[in-house]
Design an enzyme around this catalytic site. Structure first.
Site, PDB file in Angstrom:
ATOM      1  N   GLU A 239      41.625  46.441  41.281  1.00  0.00           N
ATOM      2  CA  GLU A 239      40.818  45.723  40.283  1.00  0.00           C
ATOM      3  C   GLU A 239      39.367  45.914  40.686  1.00  0.00           C
ATOM      4  OE1 GLU A 239      42.074  44.483  37.665  1.00  0.00           O
ATOM      5  OE2 GLU A 239      44.166  44.031  38.096  1.00  0.00           O
ATOM      6  N   CYS A 273      33.173  40.058  36.511  1.00  0.00           N
ATOM      7  CA  CYS A 273      33.499  41.486  36.372  1.00  0.00           C
ATOM      8  C   CYS A 273      33.593  41.884  34.905  1.00  0.00           C
ATOM      9  CB  CYS A 273      34.785  41.805  37.116  1.00  0.00           C
ATOM     10  SG  CYS A 273      36.121  40.698  36.705  1.00  0.00           S
TER      11      CYS A 273
HETATM   12  P1  NAD Z   1      33.273  44.610  47.917  1.00  0.00           P
HETATM   13  O1  NAD Z   1      33.955  45.831  47.440  1.00  0.00           O
HETATM   14  O2  NAD Z   1      32.054  44.744  48.749  1.00  0.00           O
HETATM   15  O3  NAD Z   1      34.295  43.713  48.790  1.00  0.00           O
HETATM   16  C1  NAD Z   1      35.558  43.319  48.310  1.00  0.00           C
HETATM   17  C2  NAD Z   1      36.454  42.943  49.468  1.00  0.00           C
HETATM   18  O4  NAD Z   1      36.751  44.091  50.244  1.00  0.00           O
HETATM   19  C3  NAD Z   1      35.856  41.926  50.450  1.00  0.00           C
HETATM   20  O5  NAD Z   1      36.844  40.982  50.768  1.00  0.00           O
HETATM   21  C4  NAD Z   1      35.506  42.770  51.655  1.00  0.00           C
HETATM   22  O6  NAD Z   1      35.518  42.071  52.874  1.00  0.00           O
HETATM   23  C5  NAD Z   1      36.616  43.803  51.613  1.00  0.00           C
HETATM   24  N1  NAD Z   1      36.349  45.070  52.315  1.00  0.00           N
HETATM   25  C6  NAD Z   1      35.165  45.694  52.492  1.00  0.00           C
HETATM   26  N2  NAD Z   1      35.368  46.863  53.148  1.00  0.00           N
HETATM   27  C7  NAD Z   1      36.689  46.978  53.375  1.00  0.00           C
HETATM   28  C8  NAD Z   1      37.514  47.970  53.992  1.00  0.00           C
HETATM   29  N3  NAD Z   1      37.010  49.076  54.514  1.00  0.00           N
HETATM   30  N4  NAD Z   1      38.845  47.773  54.025  1.00  0.00           N
HETATM   31  C9  NAD Z   1      39.384  46.666  53.483  1.00  0.00           C
HETATM   32  N5  NAD Z   1      38.648  45.688  52.891  1.00  0.00           N
HETATM   33  C10 NAD Z   1      37.318  45.842  52.836  1.00  0.00           C
HETATM   34  O7  NAD Z   1      32.999  43.794  46.600  1.00  0.00           O
HETATM   35  P2  NAD Z   1      32.397  42.354  46.374  1.00  0.00           P
HETATM   36  O8  NAD Z   1      30.937  42.333  46.587  1.00  0.00           O
HETATM   37  O9  NAD Z   1      33.217  41.323  47.072  1.00  0.00           O
HETATM   38  O10 NAD Z   1      32.727  42.164  44.811  1.00  0.00           O
HETATM   39  C11 NAD Z   1      31.883  42.573  43.789  1.00  0.00           C
HETATM   40  C12 NAD Z   1      32.540  43.646  42.959  1.00  0.00           C
HETATM   41  O11 NAD Z   1      33.866  43.272  42.602  1.00  0.00           O
HETATM   42  C13 NAD Z   1      31.823  43.897  41.647  1.00  0.00           C
HETATM   43  O12 NAD Z   1      31.631  45.279  41.491  1.00  0.00           O
HETATM   44  C14 NAD Z   1      32.773  43.372  40.589  1.00  0.00           C
HETATM   45  O13 NAD Z   1      32.651  44.059  39.352  1.00  0.00           O
HETATM   46  C15 NAD Z   1      34.096  43.586  41.229  1.00  0.00           C
HETATM   47  N6  NAD Z   1      35.119  42.678  40.686  1.00  0.00           N
HETATM   48  C16 NAD Z   1      36.166  43.204  40.013  1.00  0.00           C
HETATM   49  C17 NAD Z   1      37.132  42.368  39.477  1.00  0.00           C
HETATM   50  C18 NAD Z   1      38.315  42.904  38.698  1.00  0.00           C
HETATM   51  O14 NAD Z   1      39.267  42.156  38.511  1.00  0.00           O
HETATM   52  N7  NAD Z   1      38.295  44.140  38.238  1.00  0.00           N
HETATM   53  C19 NAD Z   1      37.022  40.984  39.647  1.00  0.00           C
HETATM   54  C20 NAD Z   1      35.932  40.493  40.336  1.00  0.00           C
HETATM   55  C21 NAD Z   1      34.983  41.337  40.860  1.00  0.00           C
END
Ligand code: NAD
Length: 499
Positions: A239, A273
């Site tokens: 997602e 999102c």
């Molecule tokens: P992010 O990708 O920076 O982090 C998401 C998660 O991944 C965090 O829990 C983080 O600790 C973890 N993470 C980071 N590096 C990792 C790795 N190497 N291995 C495993 N886990 C790792 O995103 P964010 O800032 O938390 O969220 C914002 C983004 O999420 C926006 O782009 C938004 O559009 C998107 N989003 C999408 C949805 C959806 O359902 N499609 C919903 C909400 C937010």
């Protein structure tokens, strides 16, 4: 939001910077043993009949409902959402739990696939069952810290799985509140475990012995995580980021459409999102530019501790800096500022809700995937051009079409490259408990919610059974009668002309 400090996540309020509490980071080397514990608990859980699992899930639903105020307050404090929005998230969560408790038994019940005509080819009836996957590794984000995690955990449990989940490091307090509701319910110990921390803890979870991952977050990180999983042949639900479009046809009523879309753009301070980011109006821009500017200027931005606030702060200083850099690049690329495009005085990470007007696609390239309070307006000469502009993005999470002619809007909606499309609405559809939620293109794959989401958390197993005393094909030795039988089947399976 939270920051890591001396093995603790410091949860703080993005509206004023005040510390809420500290939460210990789970050591990365402890993650594999949490997964093994969940696996041990899952073996018994997966064998429980549905009515027993349902009873326990109902208990969790009841506790979530009792804790609704506490959870909403946690969202308000840690994510900086106005109270009504925070409670909206909890209410949508309760609805999703209700759906799962009421429907999971039916959706995952055994099915029979009858042989029909194939009985002639010696096939029998097949029993189709939905088998638990094992242990699910869930990596969460912060913007909807309850709604994006609890319904998924409930569906994973309904399907007979265990879960190890990592709340975002920016929502550790909400993550802890949610985990406590699970622990207060009858969910067996160790079956659902929360591990707290940043990327290194997430990576440890992805590298551990999970059976499927569900990652919610940005496309860049998501693709790195998917590469790791793909290398081990593990499945995932992804997602990822959105950059949603709205196509406004000339007959859409000005005032009500502008009002709905202003909410769709700025809900959750635009850090949603499925927020509407790119608005393409068909025809003249000026009346729409004025309407969006007026609506946006009327928004009350401030600390959601006050009840008279429509838009709270952004989640963190770095998120605000990143977003502002994209907005400034869009302005350099030719976008005209109708409102905002600037920081607001603190304390807190406030950004003035921004409306930009573009007359070509350069600003939207600069803004691609941005995550903050922005509505980018562009006028195009025809619905076809608007559709092309909307589909030019590499993202495809959701989108919307606005018109009084519902049939014309639906026809356009079908051609929009997005996993979810609303007609004369936006954002709300993603909370529909029975409808699949998820994107296409760079916004990811796989679905959560409803029957389709539930079946993503189980694997279909086809059981073909023959009575041991009855007819069973015994083919060896290969000889002439066997070749004759094959010739007969070849004749049977030849396509016939319809009469
Ligand atoms: P992010 O990708 O920076 O982090 C998401 C998660 O991944 C965090 O829990 C983080 O600790 C973890 N993470 C980071 N590096 C990792 C790795 N190497 N291995 C495993 N886990 C790792 O995103 P964010 O800032 O938390 O969220 C914002 C983004 O999420 C926006 O782009 C938004 O559009 C998107 N989003 C999408 C949805 C959806 O359902 N499609 C919903 C909400 C937010």
């Amino acid at each position: 939001m939270s920051i890591v400090e001396a093995e603790c996540l410091v949860a703080s309020n993005p509206a004023n910077g005040q510390e809420i509490r500290r939460i210990p980071v789970t050591p990365a080397d402890e993650v594999p043993s949490r997964v093994e514990r969940a696996r041990t608990a899952q073996e018994a859980w997966g064998n429980l009949p549905w009515p027993k699992r349902r009873e326990i899930l109902r208990d969790w639903w009841r506790i979530l409902s009792i804790e609704a105020d506490n959870l909403a307050e946690g969202i308000r404090l840690e994510i900086g959402k106005p109270a009504g929005e925070a409670m909206g998230e909890v209410v949508s969560t309760l609805d999703a739990l209700r759906w799962t408790v009421k429907n999971a038994g039916r959706v995952l019940a055994d099915d029979r696939i009858k042989a029909g005509w194939q009985r002639w080819a010696m096939f029998g009836t097949v029993r189709l069952r939905w088998r638990p996957l094992g242990v699910l590794g869930v990596i969460g984000t912060w913007n909807y810290p309850i709604f994006l995690n609890a319904p998924l955990i409930a569906q994973a449990l309904a399907a007979g799985n265990g879960v190890v989940w990592k709340p975002s490091e920016l929502a550790s307090h909400c993550g802890d509140l949610l985990q406590k509701t699970l622990e207060a319910s009858g969910v067996p110990e160790g079956l659902v475990s929360a591990v707290q921390g940043g990327p290194e803890v997430g990576k440890a979870l992805i590298d551990s012995r999970i059976d499927k991952a569900c990652f919610t977050g940005g496309t860049e990180v998501g693709h790195r995580v998917l590469a790791d999983l793909g290398g081990r042949g593990l499945p995932a639900i992804a997602e990822l980021s959105g950059f949603d479009s709205a196509i406004v046809l000339p007959d859409a009523p000005l005032e009500s459409t502008a009002k709905s879309l202003t909410w769709a753009a700025f809900v959750g301070c635009g850090q949603t999102c499925v927020a509407a980011k790119r608005v393409y109006v068909v025809g003249e821009a000026s009346a729409w530019a004025e309407a969006f500017t007026d609506q946006t200027k009327a928004l009350r931005v401030g600390d959601p501790g006050s009840p008279r606030v429509d838009v709270g702060p952004m989640i963190s200083e770095s998120a605000r800096d990143r977003f502002d850099a994209q907005v400034q690049s869009a302005i350099q690329a030719g976008a005209r500022v109708l409102n905002g495009a600037e920081f607001m005085p603190g304390p807190g990470w406030f950004y003035r809700p921004s409306v930009l007007l573009a007359d070509n696609d350069a600003p939207e390239k600069a803004l691609e995937g941005c995550f903050g309070p922005l509505l980018l307006l562009r006028a195009l000469a025809s619905a076809e051009e608007a559709l092309q502009a909307a589909n030019a993005s590499r993202f495809g999470l959701s989108g919307s079409v606005w018109s009084q002619d519902v049939q014309a809007a639906q026809a356009l909606a079908e051609r929009l490259e997005a996993g979810m499309v609303c007609v004369n609405d936006a954002v709300i559809g993603s909370a529909h408990a029975s409808a699949p939620f998820g994107g296409i293109k760079a916004s990811g794959f796989g679905r959560v919610h409803g029957a389709i989401g539930l079946r993503e958390l189980a694997t279909p197993q086809a059981i073909h059974t023959r009575r041991s005393g009855g007819f069973r094909p015994q083919v060896f030795p290969y000889n002439d009668p066997m070749l004759k039988a094959m010739a007969f089947y070849r004749w049977m399976f030849h396509p016939r002309k319809r009469k």
